[in-house]
Design an enzyme around this catalytic site. Structure first.
Site, short mmCIF file in Angstrom:
data_model
loop_
_atom_site.label_atom_id
_atom_site.label_comp_id
_atom_site.label_asym_id
_atom_site.label_seq_id
_atom_site.Cartn_x
_atom_site.Cartn_y
_atom_site.Cartn_z
N PRO A 2 -7.49 4.03 7.30
CA PRO A 2 -7.35 3.79 8.72
C PRO A 2 -6.24 2.25 8.82
O PRO A 2 -6.64 1.49 7.86
CB PRO A 2 -8.56 3.46 9.25
CG PRO A 2 -9.67 4.01 8.51
CD PRO A 2 -9.13 4.16 7.31
N GLU A 3 -5.49 2.30 9.31
CA GLU A 3 -4.45 1.22 9.43
C GLU A 3 -4.31 0.73 10.86
O GLU A 3 -5.20 1.12 11.68
CB GLU A 3 -2.95 1.65 8.76
CG GLU A 3 -2.79 2.16 7.54
CD GLU A 3 -1.70 2.62 6.90
OE1 GLU A 3 -0.42 1.82 7.60
OE2 GLU A 3 -1.42 3.38 6.30
N LYS A 58 -6.23 -4.69 10.37
CA LYS A 58 -7.30 -3.69 10.30
C LYS A 58 -8.65 -4.02 10.64
O LYS A 58 -9.53 -3.12 10.27
CB LYS A 58 -7.11 -3.05 8.77
CG LYS A 58 -5.83 -2.83 8.31
CD LYS A 58 -5.62 -2.37 7.10
CE LYS A 58 -4.46 -2.19 6.35
NZ LYS A 58 -4.26 -1.72 4.81
N ARG A 273 -0.63 5.06 -5.94
CA ARG A 273 -0.02 5.50 -4.47
C ARG A 273 0.84 5.82 -4.32
O ARG A 273 2.31 5.69 -4.97
CB ARG A 273 -0.23 4.08 -3.62
CG ARG A 273 -1.62 3.36 -4.06
CD ARG A 273 -1.74 2.17 -3.15
NE ARG A 273 -2.19 2.87 -1.72
CZ ARG A 273 -2.50 2.11 -0.54
NH1 ARG A 273 -2.20 0.79 -0.54
NH2 ARG A 273 -2.88 2.68 0.45
#
Ligand SMILES: [Zn+2]
Length: 300
Positions: A2-3, A58, A273
């Site tokens: 989640p951002e 966040k 990533r």
């Protein structure tokens, strides 16, 4: 993971339910998720009410204050309010559930005396963190983070970019510089702005900084309007998925045609990533004396 848009979606989903609710108790079921010194306050029935939910980057910030009637009746306690902060990590989320239902991986629950549902913190991978604090910005979770990406002004944003020699990719995701952006929205924002993720923030022209600031706000707002992105596990408080993943232009679209130029979207792996971008629409940095000596090997 989640951002900012996913956390803001949670905030908006829960705000009406939480604000004004009489808190019956708050139990931490797995102490490993908690950071910081203050323990959860002692909850006497009817003593605390939810005052509202804020967000920074966040991190979600739930406010609690003493019920005014209770305070008069039992004056002299000295406790005026506290905050429950939650950082979602990889898979954390708040869910609103019925009285006795305990979803798997529930690590904290808040019960209310005037609501039939409870709020539970669910986090299968346990990278999320919660913290009780009397001053949110002195907490472990918020004391070292930069300004919120959605509310930062263009001039402060420019100062942040000029302060670092790091790439735009790395600077945008550094929570100490700017709070709220991770791997998904970094890629979407830089594509929207037409800027290479490998360029240095301090090398941007003034107008490029302004374009990037505008792209950041428009991409984040569009994602919030869609309820965020569901990639692996993010779900809203009632279990619904977000919808913005259907509108991603580069993230997760390796090899597919770029929506602007038609050339394949490129994916590279950096620091374990995935980075997605269009080498044609996000061209390498303008050639300057300073940049030529530190050209990123992935650029072409
Ligand atoms: Zn393109």
């Amino acid at each position: 993971m989640p951002e900012l848009p996913e956390v803001e979606t949670s905030r908006m989903d829960l705000q009406g339910f939480f604000t004004g609710a009489a808190v019956r108790d708050c139990r931490v079921l797995d102490p490993r998720i908690r950071v910081g010194h203050p323990s959860p306050p002692f909850f006497r029935r009817g003593q605390w009410v939810g005052t509202g939910i804020e967000r920074h980057g966040k991190t979600l910030i739930m406010g609690f204050s003493q019920n005014q009637e209770e305070e008069t009746e039992h004056s002299g306690k000295g406790e005026k309010g506290f905050f429950l902060l939650s950082r979602f990590g990889m898979s954390g989320s708040w869910r609103r559930v019925d009285a006795r239902l305990n979803p798997p991986h529930t690590h904290l629950e808040i019960r209310f005396s005037d609501r039939t549902s409870r709020l539970v913190w669910v986090d299968p991978r346990r990278f999320g963190r919660i913290e009780f604090a009397t001053v949110p910005f002195s907490s472990n979770l918020l004391s070292r983070v930069g300004p919120d990406a959605l509310s930062v002004s263009a001039s402060v944003f420019e100062e942040i970019l000029r302060s670092t020699s790091r790439s735009l990719r790395s600077a945008l995701m550094d929570q100490g510089l700017l709070a709220g952006i991770g791997n998904i929205y970094m890629a979407e924002i830089l594509f929207d702005a037409g800027l290479s993720p490998f360029r240095e923030g301090r090398d941007l022209l003034f107008r490029e900084v302004r374009v990037l600031h505008a792209s950041m706000h428009s991409v984040l707002r569009a994602a919030i309007a869609e309820g965020g992105s569901t990639i692996h596990s993010f779900a809203r408080e009632d279990g619904r998925n977000g919808g913005y993943q259907k509108l991603h232009l580069v993230y997760g679209r390796e090899g597919q045609p770029c929506p602007r130029c038609g050339l394949p979207v490129r994916k590279v792996t950096l620091e374990a990533r995935s980075l997605y971008y269009c080498p044609s629409c996000q061209p390498p940095k303008r050639s300057t004396i300073r940049s030529s000596s530190r050209r990123d090997p992935l650029e072409n």
